[in-house]
Design a protein around this motif. Structure first.
Motif, PDB file in Angstrom:
ATOM      1  N   UNK A   1     -20.591  35.534  20.731  1.00 25.83           N
ATOM      2  CA  UNK A   1     -21.879  35.903  21.365  1.00 25.83           C
ATOM      3  C   UNK A   1     -22.647  34.705  21.909  1.00 25.83           C
ATOM      4  N   UNK A   2     -22.733  33.619  21.122  1.00 32.28           N
ATOM      5  CA  UNK A   2     -23.466  32.437  21.582  1.00 32.28           C
ATOM      6  C   UNK A   2     -22.802  31.789  22.782  1.00 32.28           C
ATOM      7  N   UNK A   3     -21.474  31.782  22.787  1.00 31.76           N
ATOM      8  CA  UNK A   3     -20.777  31.182  23.913  1.00 31.76           C
ATOM      9  C   UNK A   3     -21.002  31.996  25.176  1.00 31.76           C
ATOM     10  N   UNK A   4     -20.995  33.316  25.062  1.00 26.07           N
ATOM     11  CA  UNK A   4     -21.234  34.165  26.236  1.00 26.07           C
ATOM     12  C   UNK A   4     -22.649  33.974  26.769  1.00 26.07           C
ATOM     13  N   UNK A   5     -23.633  33.795  25.876  1.00 27.82           N
ATOM     14  CA  UNK A   5     -25.008  33.508  26.326  1.00 27.82           C
ATOM     15  C   UNK A   5     -25.055  32.206  27.109  1.00 27.82           C
ATOM     16  N   UNK A   6     -24.331  31.200  26.615  1.00 28.21           N
ATOM     17  CA  UNK A   6     -24.309  29.905  27.300  1.00 28.21           C
ATOM     18  C   UNK A   6     -23.647  30.035  28.665  1.00 28.21           C
ATOM     19  N   UNK A   7     -22.564  30.817  28.740  1.00 26.39           N
ATOM     20  CA  UNK A   7     -21.905  31.044  30.017  1.00 26.39           C
ATOM     21  C   UNK A   7     -22.855  31.711  30.999  1.00 26.39           C
ATOM     22  N   UNK A   8     -23.628  32.674  30.528  1.00 27.74           N
ATOM     23  CA  UNK A   8     -24.586  33.377  31.379  1.00 27.74           C
ATOM     24  C   UNK A   8     -25.643  32.418  31.915  1.00 27.74           C
ATOM     25  N   UNK A   9     -26.106  31.493  31.062  1.00 27.18           N
ATOM     26  CA  UNK A   9     -27.116  30.524  31.496  1.00 27.18           C
ATOM     27  C   UNK A   9     -26.573  29.580  32.565  1.00 27.18           C
TER      28      UNK A   9
ATOM     29  N   UNK B   1     -19.198  33.961  35.081  1.00 23.66           N
ATOM     30  CA  UNK B   1     -18.851  35.379  35.077  1.00 23.66           C
ATOM     31  C   UNK B   1     -17.587  35.597  34.242  1.00 23.66           C
ATOM     32  N   UNK B   2     -17.643  36.548  33.316  1.00 27.16           N
ATOM     33  CA  UNK B   2     -16.495  36.889  32.486  1.00 27.16           C
ATOM     34  C   UNK B   2     -15.503  37.727  33.292  1.00 27.16           C
ATOM     35  N   UNK B   3     -14.228  37.337  33.267  1.00 30.07           N
ATOM     36  CA  UNK B   3     -13.185  38.098  33.943  1.00 30.07           C
ATOM     37  C   UNK B   3     -12.475  39.038  32.979  1.00 30.07           C
ATOM     38  N   UNK B   4     -12.261  38.578  31.748  1.00 31.27           N
ATOM     39  CA  UNK B   4     -11.610  39.427  30.744  1.00 31.27           C
ATOM     40  C   UNK B   4     -11.817  38.819  29.360  1.00 31.27           C
ATOM     41  N   UNK B   5     -11.780  39.708  28.351  1.00 32.54           N
ATOM     42  CA  UNK B   5     -11.806  39.291  26.954  1.00 32.54           C
ATOM     43  C   UNK B   5     -10.742  40.105  26.227  1.00 32.54           C
ATOM     44  N   UNK B   6      -9.840  39.420  25.534  1.00 31.42           N
ATOM     45  CA  UNK B   6      -8.829  40.152  24.772  1.00 31.42           C
ATOM     46  C   UNK B   6      -8.494  39.389  23.495  1.00 31.42           C
ATOM     47  N   UNK B   7      -8.010  40.062  22.467  1.00 30.77           N
ATOM     48  CA  UNK B   7      -7.704  39.398  21.190  1.00 30.77           C
ATOM     49  C   UNK B   7      -6.637  38.325  21.354  1.00 30.77           C
ATOM     50  N   UNK B   8      -6.822  37.202  20.657  1.00 28.62           N
ATOM     51  CA  UNK B   8      -5.846  36.105  20.678  1.00 28.62           C
ATOM     52  C   UNK B   8      -4.832  36.337  19.575  1.00 28.62           C
ATOM     53  N   UNK B   9      -4.070  37.413  19.719  1.00 28.12           N
ATOM     54  CA  UNK B   9      -3.185  37.824  18.627  1.00 28.12           C
ATOM     55  C   UNK B   9      -1.710  37.671  18.954  1.00 28.12           C
ATOM     56  N   UNK B  10      -1.365  36.926  20.000  1.00 24.04           N
ATOM     57  CA  UNK B  10       0.049  36.680  20.263  1.00 24.04           C
ATOM     58  C   UNK B  10       0.540  35.586  19.329  1.00 24.04           C
ATOM     59  N   UNK B  11       1.834  35.604  19.054  1.00 24.65           N
ATOM     60  CA  UNK B  11       2.406  34.575  18.204  1.00 24.65           C
ATOM     61  C   UNK B  11       2.239  33.201  18.842  1.00 24.65           C
ATOM     62  N   UNK B  12       2.262  33.146  20.159  1.00 21.44           N
ATOM     63  CA  UNK B  12       2.108  31.868  20.848  1.00 21.44           C
ATOM     64  C   UNK B  12       0.746  31.246  20.577  1.00 21.44           C
TER      65      UNK B  12
END
Length: 302
Positions: free
Chosen positions: A261-269, A273-284
């Motif tokens: 949440x804090x990082x997204x607020x900083x990005x907005x300031x 613009x957010x293009x996508x958000x997805x879980x970082x759940x790959x083995x890589x």
């Protein structure tokens, strides 16, 4: 019974700069009918582990057993078929000759020897090249012949170093299907791979080794679940440049749930613009995170 077991295995090499600890008290177990992926960066100890297993390196500490017998006993290693990362097949031989030679070197006599070898060449889609010289085949087809060479002797344990190397996508899927058939028939597989997607789709469990230490042994699903509170954000910004740059003004940043949440607020300031958000759940993604954490804590860190 375990197909393969390492108990407190350590190996130290001497160099001009001093002693190098290639393996440090490695403990692992591979069961019958299990596929075990072995991953880690270059120089982590993967090749040394295989050489110890095959008794190519025999001045090590600890114990290695294959189906309950010491790997130092040559009879125990008859259960293994090994495929190196760069197979060295006799280039003047044909694929059919290579497979027939494998049977005879293993003391296997079959009345249907030619038909049996031809069957495995067909299974790996190289039967049309059965009478060509190995030197005339593409890298991918040589890899297929090498894989057929390991399975024609019907081993109980397959040890494969980068088994999908050099194969196109169709070939990779064909080989994956064959390896899974072998597993379902009760065979055990120990394999290394730098392609972590292959580990995710083949392995029942995997071990992550770094600087000679086995950092963790988990199933891909377990490890991903343990790191499910992290997310990857793709975004555009002309003034905020954090994480991995994908292209001009486009970046990718990995964050844990509490920081998001804090990082997204900083990005907005910053007018981003957010293009996508997805879980970082790959083995890589988990692989690189563990590598970073282990590098920060130093040898012996967890």
């Amino acid at each position: 019974m375990s197909a393969l077991q390492f108990h407190d295995v350590s190996k130290t090499f001497q160099s001009r700069k001093g002693a190098i600890r290639a393996l440090n008290r490695v403990n692992l177990q591979v069961d019958e009918g299990e596929v075990f992926g072995f991953v880690g960066p270059n120089g982590a100890g993967k090749s040394t582990t295989i050489k110890v297993m095959l008794d190519i390196i025999n001045d090590y500490e600890g114990d290695v057993s294959i189906y309950g017998s010491s790997s130092r006993d040559a009879r125990s290693r008859k259960a293994i078929a090994y495929l190196p990362e760069s197979p060295a097949l006799y280039e003047q031989f044909t694929p059919l000759e290579v497979l027939r030679m494998a049977l005879r070197m293993n003391g296997i006599r079959r009345r249907d020897e030619k038909a049996w070898c031809q069957q495995w060449l067909e299974r790996f889609s190289v039967a049309p090249y059965a009478s060509r010289r190995i030197r005339q085949l593409s890298k991918g087809n040589v890899q297929r012949v090498a894989l057929a060479h390991t399975l024609v002797v019907q081993p109980r344990l397959l040890v494969l170093d980068e088994p999908l190397s050099g194969l196109d996508p169709v070939g990779r899927q064909d080989v994956v299907d064959i390896l899974l058939e072998y597993k379902h028939a009760g065979g055990a597989i120990f394999f290394t791979s730098h392609v972590l997607h292959d580990v995710e789709r083949i392995a029942d469990r995997f071990g992550f080794i770094n600087r000679g230490e086995l950092i963790t042994t988990r199933s891909p699903r377990e490890l991903v679940a343990e790191h499910a509170d992290r997310f990857i954000v793709r975004y555009q910004s002309q003034s905020l440049a954090e994480g991995e740059r994908l292209r001009e003004d486009e970046y990718q940043q990995e964050l844990d749930q509490s920081a998001l949440p804090g990082w997204l607020d900083n990005l907005n300031r910053h007018g981003g613009r957010v293009l996508s958000i997805h879980p970082a759940t790959s083995l890589e993604s988990v692989f690189f995170r563990i590598l970073e954490e282990n590098s920060a804590t130093g040898p012996g860190g967890r």
